[in-house]
Design a protein around this motif. Structure first.
Motif, PDB file in Angstrom:
ATOM      1  N   ILE A 221       0.828  -1.210   0.000  1.00  0.00           N
ATOM      2  CA  ILE A 221       0.000   0.000   0.000  1.00  0.00           C
ATOM      3  C   ILE A 221       0.863   1.261   0.000  1.00  0.00           C
ATOM      4  N   LYS A 222       1.998   1.215   0.714  1.00  0.00           N
ATOM      5  CA  LYS A 222       2.877   2.392   0.712  1.00  0.00           C
ATOM      6  C   LYS A 222       3.460   2.638  -0.677  1.00  0.00           C
ATOM      7  N   ARG A 223       3.946   1.563  -1.286  1.00  0.00           N
ATOM      8  CA  ARG A 223       4.563   1.709  -2.607  1.00  0.00           C
ATOM      9  C   ARG A 223       3.528   2.102  -3.658  1.00  0.00           C
TER      10      ARG A 223
ATOM     11  N   GLU B 188       0.642   6.789   6.122  1.00  0.00           N
ATOM     12  CA  GLU B 188       0.256   8.212   6.081  1.00  0.00           C
ATOM     13  C   GLU B 188       1.403   9.107   5.614  1.00  0.00           C
ATOM     14  N   LEU B 189       2.646   8.667   5.835  1.00  0.00           N
ATOM     15  CA  LEU B 189       3.793   9.502   5.467  1.00  0.00           C
ATOM     16  C   LEU B 189       3.890   9.703   3.959  1.00  0.00           C
ATOM     17  N   VAL B 190       3.308   8.775   3.203  1.00  0.00           N
ATOM     18  CA  VAL B 190       3.355   8.872   1.739  1.00  0.00           C
ATOM     19  C   VAL B 190       2.836  10.229   1.274  1.00  0.00           C
ATOM     20  N   ASP B 191       1.748  10.679   1.886  1.00  0.00           N
ATOM     21  CA  ASP B 191       1.123  11.924   1.444  1.00  0.00           C
ATOM     22  C   ASP B 191       1.926  13.165   1.839  1.00  0.00           C
ATOM     23  N   GLU B 192       2.894  12.983   2.730  1.00  0.00           N
ATOM     24  CA  GLU B 192       3.683  14.147   3.166  1.00  0.00           C
ATOM     25  C   GLU B 192       4.873  14.414   2.257  1.00  0.00           C
TER      26      GLU B 192
ATOM     27  N   ALA C 205      13.131   4.026  -7.127  1.00  0.00           N
ATOM     28  CA  ALA C 205      13.350   4.909  -5.979  1.00  0.00           C
ATOM     29  C   ALA C 205      12.059   5.041  -5.179  1.00  0.00           C
ATOM     30  N   ILE C 206      10.940   5.127  -5.872  1.00  0.00           N
ATOM     31  CA  ILE C 206       9.637   5.188  -5.206  1.00  0.00           C
ATOM     32  C   ILE C 206       9.454   3.937  -4.352  1.00  0.00           C
ATOM     33  N   SER C 207       9.781   2.796  -4.927  1.00  0.00           N
ATOM     34  CA  SER C 207       9.645   1.532  -4.221  1.00  0.00           C
ATOM     35  C   SER C 207      10.533   1.503  -2.971  1.00  0.00           C
ATOM     36  N   ALA C 208      11.801   1.896  -3.148  1.00  0.00           N
ATOM     37  CA  ALA C 208      12.758   1.825  -2.036  1.00  0.00           C
ATOM     38  C   ALA C 208      12.372   2.775  -0.906  1.00  0.00           C
ATOM     39  N   ILE C 209      12.017   3.994  -1.257  1.00  0.00           N
ATOM     40  CA  ILE C 209      11.709   4.980  -0.213  1.00  0.00           C
ATOM     41  C   ILE C 209      10.381   4.639   0.467  1.00  0.00           C
ATOM     42  N   ALA C 210       9.378   4.244  -0.309  1.00  0.00           N
ATOM     43  CA  ALA C 210       8.084   3.894   0.299  1.00  0.00           C
ATOM     44  C   ALA C 210       8.271   2.743   1.294  1.00  0.00           C
ATOM     45  N   SER C 211       9.107   1.791   0.951  1.00  0.00           N
ATOM     46  CA  SER C 211       9.318   0.644   1.835  1.00  0.00           C
ATOM     47  C   SER C 211       9.983   1.046   3.146  1.00  0.00           C
ATOM     48  N   MET C 212      10.720   2.164   3.133  1.00  0.00           N
ATOM     49  CA  MET C 212      11.407   2.604   4.358  1.00  0.00           C
ATOM     50  C   MET C 212      10.498   3.422   5.279  1.00  0.00           C
ATOM     51  N   LEU C 213       9.305   3.793   4.795  1.00  0.00           N
ATOM     52  CA  LEU C 213       8.420   4.632   5.613  1.00  0.00           C
ATOM     53  C   LEU C 213       7.749   3.800   6.697  1.00  0.00           C
ATOM     54  N   GLU C 214       7.715   4.354   7.890  1.00  0.00           N
ATOM     55  CA  GLU C 214       7.145   3.615   9.020  1.00  0.00           C
ATOM     56  C   GLU C 214       5.660   3.365   8.839  1.00  0.00           C
ATOM     57  N   LYS C 215       4.954   4.373   8.328  1.00  0.00           N
ATOM     58  CA  LYS C 215       3.522   4.180   8.134  1.00  0.00           C
ATOM     59  C   LYS C 215       3.029   4.825   6.839  1.00  0.00           C
TER      60      LYS C 215
END
Ligand code: SF4
Ligand code: SF4
Ligand code: SF4
Ligand code: FES
Lengths: 140, 318
Positions: free
Chosen positions: A82-84, B290-294, B278-288
């Motif tokens: 979902i994040k990706r 909701e941070l995606v939208d920030e 890069a989108i894949s790598a960074i998104a995977s490092m986000l704790e939750k």
């Protein structure tokens, strides 16, 4: 020229959405012939590149189906998905792709009816949007 | 044995890659003595296109092209270069992937010309004159200009033998690349000339290198917000560093200066579409989630140096 028929790629997790599709089939819930299902071991296996490659190759819509939270066979695959997916989608929308052309949904193996309904709704939405803007050559 | 012949062409670039060669300082003298520079336009040598066109096909040992392919003149000369050179190298991230200059693909040529020549506060152009591909001056001089089109990486126009990332490539890396070239110690054709290591693998801020676990990113920070903790991983601190998927050939320049990597080094081996990975790598490092939208402006962040070479390559419906 022949009437345009959408080509929709559904990337389905083996443990849930793919089983849901199977169940829809055996229960004879029909869904549109535009749907082409690609099976993956887990929605967490869906690299954003799979989605961009599908779009580049002319898919009119891309639908990713995974297990509900708590049900992922590999525990956290879908939390990663979902994040990706959401981050990719933000970039794609900024690059001019319509918001509704890509979709992520959780469909379990027992939700055959939900699978058929989701496919019908997605197919209708893609028909409303028209052909993939890359394929259609809109403003190339 | 005669010296290897070298040709260099700056297409849609800024000249920074040329400067990176000049930065070789004493090594440049060695290189200059070891090779015969037959063409270097438009920056270093006084060479004409017709001189290059007159050379026999395949007569030049190594050709370097910097900058992306952005107009009909670039298109023509890179094709000539391909014919004349045995080995052709895309040198610098503009040539390999489009570069920062390929962000032009977010707009149409008409929109860009309008912005540059008509629609800026400081422009005084009441007749709305914009560059034309041909015009007659004093009713007798026929002047032409190259036609602009979307920026493309070099390999969308001609086949490329080797790729060198960086904006510009760091001179130590250029030195390594030239040494490899001159001694014939090259990887298989089609490869990037790189250490093959990701920036994180050589970064002193990487906790994993000292046996500590890499923590999730719990907050998103812009570069102007706060100061990173000395020695701490920038990505852990919320500065979206693209070190995990960038080639580490630059000497960790940005993280060493408290700035997150923006990916100018190009993708680590095996990655085709840098921005999407890069989108894949960074998104995977986000704790939750909701941070995606920030994350502000994902296109300029993740595709900053590679938009033209990405799957979509440009903005649709411009
Ligand atoms: S890669 Fe960077 S330094 Fe080289 S030409 Fe492009 S913009 Fe200039
Ligand atoms: S993410 Fe950036 S700061 Fe952290 S280890 Fe990698 S290169 Fe260094
Ligand atoms: S740290 Fe990243 S952006 Fe900075 S010079 Fe190195 S590769 Fe380029
Ligand atoms: S196993 Fe179905 S989403 Fe992971």
């Amino acid at each position: 020229m022949a009437e345009w028929e959408p080509r929709i790629i559904v990337i389905a997790c083996h443990w849930c959405t793919y089983q849901g599709a199977d169940l829809a089939g055996s229960l004879r819930y029909s869904y549109p012939p535009s749907i082409h299902i690609v099976r993956v071991p887990c929605s967490g296996r869906v690299e954003p590149e799979f989605i961009t490659e599908a779009i580049k190759s002319g898919a009119d819509g891309v639908f990713v189906g995974g297990c509900h939270f708590g049900d992922c066979h590999y525990r956290s695959g879908n939390y990663n998905t979902i994040k990706r997916f959401n981050l990719l989608k933000r970039a794609l929308v900024d690059l001019g792709l319509e918001d509704e052309r890509v979709k992520l949904e959780w469909i379990s193996g027992s939700e055959g009816k939900k699978f058929a309904e989701e496919m019908t709704v997605f197919d209708a939405k893609i028909r409303e949007l028209g052909p993939n803007p890359i394929k259609g050559g809109a403003n190339v | 044995m005669s010296k290897p012949k070298l040709a260099y062409y700056l297409a849609g670039g800024c000249g920074g890659c040329d400067i990176a060669v000049v930065d070789l300082s004493e090594t440049l003298v060695d290189v200059a003595l070891a090779v015969d520079i037959v063409f270097w336009a438009p920056t270093v040598a006084d060479a004409k296109y017709k001189d290059l066109e007159a050379m026999p096909d395949g007569s030049i040992d190594v050709g370097l092209i910097t900058g992306n392919v952005r107009n009909s003149e670039h298109d023509h000369i890179v094709k000539v270069m391909r014919k004349k050179c045995k080995v052709l190298i895309a040198y610098g991230i503009c040539a390999t992937s489009g570069g920062i200059k390929s962000l032009v693909n977010l707009y149409t040529t008409e929109q860009l010309l309008d912005k540059a020549y008509v629609d800026t506060m400081s422009t005084d152009n009441p007749d709305k004159v914009i560059p034309q591909t041909s015009c007659i001056v004093d009713s007798k001089y026929d002047l032409t200009l190259p036609a602009l089109f979307d920026a493309k990486p070099l390999d969308q126009v001609v086949s490329v033998d080797y790729y060198i990332g960086g904006c510009p490539p760091h001179y130590d890396h250029v030195k390594t690349a030239f040494t490899a070239l001159l001694t014939g110690q090259l990887p298989p054709p089609g490869s990037w000339i790189t250490s093959g290591k990701a920036l994180c693998e050589v970064c002193g801020r990487n906790p994993v290198l000292t046996g500590k676990p890499k923590k999730f990113t719990t907050t998103i920070k812009r570069t102007f917000e706060g100061t990173p903790t000395e020695g701490a991983c920038l990505l852990e601190e919320g500065y979206l560093c693209l070190g995990p998927i960038t080639q580490g050939d630059c000497g960790v320049k940005c993280p060493n200066a408290n700035m997150p990597c923006r990916g100018c080094g190009g993708p680590i081996p095996g990655v085709k579409d840098f921005g999407t990975r890069a989108i894949s790598a960074i998104a995977s490092m986000l704790e939750k989630e909701e941070l995606v939208d920030e994350i502000p402006d994902p296109v300029h962040l993740f595709y900053r140096y590679t938009l033209a070479g990405s799957a979509l390559g440009k903005k649709l419906n411009r």
